[in-house]
Design a protein around this motif. Structure first.
Motif: not given
Length: 171
Positions: A53, A99, A128, A160-161, A165, A167
């Protein structure tokens, strides 16, 4: 060793891969409080070109040793990191949401403390928050959430997965 030396050792070991800012001031809007994170980083171009990222992320370092009071210390570390992942930070005059935030502790924690930290980070993942560590062989670094997001062990690898994300509410 202490937290300051732990942080400086980390900086020395990763400065070829990341732009690093220290003691970055921030603000948590929900709690209306100023905060300060140990490190804010951004990958250098060679990692971005390989898929890391390009967004800023944080690392909170904590010196943990022994067992006494360390369960509480690691619990507070994970909560602190979750709130930092929700905050904004003053990066070169711009307010940036990070991020993700990774915790960094010394290697080889006492077994019970290591297990506690792992369980806490299972929840931290939803906020995160992950973990930054070095491989025991000193062959590279790793950023891990539920599984490895990025690693320099035997070359650069990225999944990447595995980058969580944001939440809110029911996950």
């Amino acid at each position: 060793m202490n937290e300051q030396r732990l942080t400086q050792d980390l900086i020395n070991r990763i400065s070829n891969d990341f732009e690093i800012l220290q003691e970055v001031e921030g603000y948590h809007q929900l709690y209306n409080q100023n905060v300060r994170i140990d490190l804010v980083l951004r990958a250098k171009q060679h990692l971005i070109e390989q898929g890391f990222t390009s967004e800023w992320f944080g690392i909170e370092c904590k010196w943990v040793q022994g067992v006494i009071k360390q369960t509480s210390k690691t619990t507070r570390l994970v909560w602190q990191s979750i709130t930092y992942a929700q905050a904004v930070f003053n990066v070169h005059g711009n307010w940036e949401k990070l991020r993700f935030v990774a915790v960094y502790t010394p290697p080889q924690l006492e077994h019970s403390i290591e297990e506690n930290l792992k369980r806490l980070l299972e929840v931290g993942h939803y906020g995160c928050v992950g973990r930054f560590h070095f491989y025991k062989s000193n062959s590279g670094w790793c950023i891990r959430f539920s599984n490895v997001y990025a690693s320099t062990n035997g070359g650069f690898h990225i999944s990447h997965n595995q980058l969580p994300k944001p939440r809110v509410g029911s996950v």
